[in-house]
Scaffold this motif. Structure first.
Motif, PDB file in Angstrom:
ATOM      1  N   SER A 140       0.673  -1.244  -0.285  1.00 51.11           N
ATOM      2  CA  SER A 140       0.258   0.001   0.205  1.00 51.11           C
ATOM      3  C   SER A 140       0.458   0.926   0.088  1.00 51.11           C
ATOM      4  CB  SER A 140      -0.556  -0.026   0.569  1.00 51.11           C
ATOM      5  OG  SER A 140      -0.170   0.068   2.488  1.00 51.11           O
ATOM      6  N   VAL A 141       2.436   1.706   0.628  1.00 52.02           N
ATOM      7  CA  VAL A 141       2.892   2.406   0.455  1.00 52.02           C
ATOM      8  C   VAL A 141       3.602   2.615  -0.473  1.00 52.02           C
ATOM      9  CG1 VAL A 141       5.131   3.054   2.133  1.00 52.02           C
ATOM     10  CG2 VAL A 141       3.235   1.884   3.589  1.00 52.02           C
ATOM     11  N   ALA A 142       3.992   1.654  -1.308  1.00 51.74           N
ATOM     12  CA  ALA A 142       4.678   1.304  -2.447  1.00 51.74           C
ATOM     13  C   ALA A 142       3.630   2.121  -3.867  1.00 51.74           C
ATOM     14  CB  ALA A 142       5.368   0.012  -2.921  1.00 51.74           C
ATOM     15  N   LEU A 143       2.046   1.659  -3.387  1.00 50.26           N
ATOM     16  CA  LEU A 143       1.393   2.069  -5.057  1.00 50.26           C
ATOM     17  C   LEU A 143       1.406   3.701  -4.477  1.00 50.26           C
ATOM     18  CD1 LEU A 143      -1.540  -0.519  -5.005  1.00 50.26           C
ATOM     19  CD2 LEU A 143       0.392   0.154  -6.398  1.00 50.26           C
ATOM     20  N   ALA A 144       0.896   4.469  -3.203  1.00 47.85           N
ATOM     21  CA  ALA A 144       0.952   5.642  -2.619  1.00 47.85           C
ATOM     22  C   ALA A 144       2.273   6.142  -3.042  1.00 47.85           C
ATOM     23  CB  ALA A 144       0.790   5.394  -0.794  1.00 47.85           C
ATOM     24  N   ALA A 145       3.737   5.648  -2.677  1.00 49.25           N
ATOM     25  CA  ALA A 145       4.731   6.537  -3.615  1.00 49.25           C
ATOM     26  C   ALA A 145       5.268   6.592  -4.995  1.00 49.25           C
ATOM     27  CB  ALA A 145       6.083   5.483  -3.212  1.00 49.25           C
ATOM     28  N   LEU A 146       4.592   5.663  -5.439  1.00 48.24           N
ATOM     29  CA  LEU A 146       3.955   6.078  -7.038  1.00 48.24           C
ATOM     30  C   LEU A 146       3.588   6.695  -8.026  1.00 48.24           C
ATOM     31  CD1 LEU A 146       4.795   4.174  -9.972  1.00 48.24           C
ATOM     32  CD2 LEU A 146       2.512   2.857  -9.688  1.00 48.24           C
ATOM     33  N   PHE A 147       2.299   6.684  -6.565  1.00 48.66           N
ATOM     34  CA  PHE A 147       1.748   8.233  -6.886  1.00 48.66           C
ATOM     35  C   PHE A 147       2.494   9.334  -7.094  1.00 48.66           C
ATOM     36  CE2 PHE A 147      -0.495  11.701  -5.374  1.00 48.66           C
ATOM     37  CZ  PHE A 147      -1.799  11.656  -6.097  1.00 48.66           C
ATOM     38  N   VAL A 148       3.252   9.918  -5.725  1.00 54.85           N
ATOM     39  CA  VAL A 148       3.855  10.528  -5.530  1.00 54.85           C
ATOM     40  C   VAL A 148       5.393  11.012  -6.320  1.00 54.85           C
ATOM     41  CG1 VAL A 148       5.796  11.850  -4.002  1.00 54.85           C
ATOM     42  CG2 VAL A 148       2.983  10.726  -3.078  1.00 54.85           C
TER      43      VAL A 148
END
Length: 475
Positions: A331-339
Motif C-alpha cells: 500500500s505504501v509502494a502504491l502511494a509512493a508511486l503516485f507521489v
C-alpha cells in the motif's frame, strides 16, 4: 607556460570549483548521489569540460578533468561539513543550474550568483521555523488519533525541542547528543502530562514529540542511493540514520530512568505503537505534517498547499488500499508511486525541484517509528528480540517500498512527459534535482525530435537546393 595556457588552467579550475560547490548544496539538502553526480557533469559539460569524473562518498566529493591524455589531470576535493535541509537554497541553485545549461550565465556570473545564494539568509525568520516544526508534530499527533490536547502538547514539546537543539547546534555539539537531549525532553514532557488529571496516553504523546527527531528521511535516502548504485554513500547514510535513532532511544530511556530516580510513577510507555485510526483525521494530519515540514525546511510558499494536497491523496491511497488486507509495504509502494508520478509534474508547475515535493509528501509515511520500536526491542533483549527483528524488517520493507515506488514513478513520469517512445534511450536515471537531459553543448531540447522519415526528407530538399546554383553555373 604561456598566458593562454595559464588562463585555460584557471578557467578549468574555476569550473570544477563551481561544480563542486553546486554539488555540496544539493547533497547537503538531501539530494541523491545520482542526481548530484549527473548535475555536476551537466554543468561542467555546458561550460566546456568534457568527460569529467565525479566521485561522491557522502562526506566528500571529488572531481577530476584531464584535457589531454599525456598531461596530468586537474583534481579538486570538497568536504560536506554541514547537512541541513534547505529547500530555498536547493530551489535557487536548481534555477542557477538551468540558467547555466541554457547559456544564460557564463562562468563568472554563475560563480557570483552561487556566492549570493549561499551567503544570503532567508526571508523566513527562525522563530517561524520553530512554529513550523511544532505544527508538523501536531499534525502527526492528529494522524495518530490524538485529540486536541495531544496536538497542543505535541506542538509545544516540538517547539521546545527545536529551540534546545538550535542552542546545542550553535555550541557545536554533535548530532548524537542533540538527539539524546531531544528524546529526553520529549519523555519528560510526556511523563509530566501523564501526572496530570488529563486522561492521555503518554505513548502517543512521546510518539508525536519524537517524530521530528526520527531518521526516516536518512533511511529513505540511503535506500535511494543503494537502488541507483551508490553503495558507499548508501551505507554512510544508513549508519547516520541508525546512530540518530540510537540517540533518541538513549534520551527516552534516560528520561524514564531520571523519573524513577526521583520517585515518579512511570506509566507503561510504548513509543511507536500508535495506530492510525480514523481515515479522515489521518489524511488531515498527514497533510498538515507534510506542509509544515516543507515550511520548516524553507520550501517556497507557493509549494506548501500542493505538497499538502499530494500528501493527503497519498495517505488516502495507503489507507484505502490497506483495508482489503494488502500488506502495508504494498500500500505504501502504491502511494509512493503516485507521489513519484505527480512530483515531477507538480515540481515543474511550481518551478521547484521534484525532490521538494517528493520528500515532503512522503514524510507522513516514513518508517521512523518502526525503526525506533525495532531498536528499542532489540536493546531490551530476551523475548523482545523476535519482535524487534520483526519491527526492523517492517521498517526496511516500508522504506524500500517508498524508495522503489518514488523512483519508479520518476522513471515513468519523465519519459511520458518528454518522449514516451524513447524511454530506454532518453532516460539516464531518476532525476529529483536538475534538468532531465541536455544537448552536447549544454542547451536543453525544447522541441520534440522529428521522425527519421521527416529528417531524411528535409535533408533531401536541402541537398537539392544547395545543388541548384551549381547547375545554373554549369549551364
Amino acid at each position: 607556460m604561456s598566458a593562454s595556457e595559464v588562463s585555460s588552467v584557471r578557467t578549468q579550475t574555476q569550473t570544477l570549483d563551481l561544480c563542486l560547490r553546486i554539488g555540496e548544496v544539493l547533497l547537503a539538502s538531501g539530494a541523491g548521489a545520482a542526481d548530484v553526480t549527473a548535475t555536476m557533469q551537466a554543468v561542467a559539460r555546458s561550460l566546456g569540460l568534457r568527460s569529467v569524473d565525479v566521485d561522491i562518498t557522502f562526506t566528500s566529493m571529488s572531481m577530476s578533468y584531464q584535457p589531454v591524455a599525456d598531461e596530468p589531470a586537474i583534481v579538486q576535493l570538497r568536504y560536506v561539513k554541514h547537512r541541513t535541509i534547505d529547500y530555498d537554497h536547493l530551489t535557487r541553485v536548481d534555477h542557477l543550474v538551468r540558467s547555466v545549461l541554457r547559456q544564460d550565465l557564463d562562468l563568472r556570473e554563475a560563480r557570483s550568483e552561487l556566492g549570493r545564494i549561499t551567503s544570503s539568509g532567508h526571508d523566513r525568520p527562525r522563530w517561524a521555523i520553530t512554529i513550523g516544526w511544532g505544527l508538523m508534530c501536531g499534525g502527526v499527533g492528529l494522524q495518530l488519533g490524538g485529540d486536541l490536547a495531544v496536538v497542543l502538547i505535541a506542538l509545544i514539546a516540538a517547539m521546545t525541542i527545536d529551540r534546545l537543539q538550535l542552542r546545542m547546534s550553535r555550541r557545536r555539539y554533535p548530532a548524537f547528543y542533540q538527539q539524546i537531549a531531544g528524546g529526553g525532553v520529549a519523555t519528560m514532557i510526556a511523563l509530566a502530562v501523564a501526572a496530570t488529571p488529563l486522561a492521555l496516553d503518554p505513548s502517543v504523546v512521546v510518539t508525536a514529540n519524537i517524530v521530528m527527531l526520527l531518521a526516516g528521511i536518512g533511511f529513505f535516502g540511503a535506500l535511494q542511493d543503494a537502488l541507483t548504485g551508490f553503495y558507499i554513500t548508501a551505507g554512510a547514510r544508513l549508519t547516520e540514520a541508525i546512530l540518530a535513532t540510537a540517540g533518541i532511544i538513549a534520551g527516552v530511556s534516560g528520561g524514564i530512568s531520571l523519573a524513577y530516580a526521583f520517585g515518579v510513577e512511570v506509566p507503561q510507555l510504548d513509543p511507536g505503537s500508535g495506530s492510525l485510526t480514523g481515515v479522515g483525521l489521518t489524511i488531515l494530519g498527514s497533510a498538515i505534517a507534510a506542509g509544515s515540514f516543507a515550511y520548516a525546511s524553507y520550501a517556497p510558499r507557493r509549494s506548501l498547499a500542493p505538497i499538502a494536497l499530494v500528501a493527503a491523496v497519498a495517505m488516502g491511497i495507503t489507507q484505502s488500499v490497506s483495508v482489503p488486507g494488502i500488506g502495508r509495504a504494498w500500500s505504501v509502494a502504491l502511494a509512493a508511486l503516485f507521489v513519484g508520478l505527480v512530483g515531477y509534474t507538480v515540481g515543474g508547475r511550481l518551478r521547484v525541484p521534484p525532490l521538494v515535493v517528493v520528500v515532503s509528501a512522503v514524510v507522513p509515511m516514513l518508517p521512523g517509528l518502526s525503526i525506533y520500536r525495532g531498536l528499542t526491542l532489540l536493546a531490551e533483549g530476551g523475548g523482545s528480540t523476535s519482535a524487534g527483528l520483526l519491527a526492523m524488517v517492517t521498517a526496511g520493507s516500508v522504506a524500500m517500498a517508498l524508495s522503489a515506488g518514488v523512483i519508479l514513478g520518476e522513471y515513468v513520469a519523465q519519459p511520458v512527459r518528454r518522449e514516451a517512445a524513447r524511454l530506454e534511450s532518453r532516460l539516464a536515471g531518476p532525476r529529483l534535482v536538475g534538468p532531465l537531459r541536455t544537448r552536447p553543448d549544454g542547451s536543453q531540447r525544447t522541441r520534440p525530435r522529428r521522425s527519421r522519415r521527416t529528417r531524411r526528407t528535409r535533408r533531401t530538399r536541402r541537398s537539392r537546393r544547395d545543388r541548384a546554383p551549381h547547375a545554373e553555373h554549369d549551364a
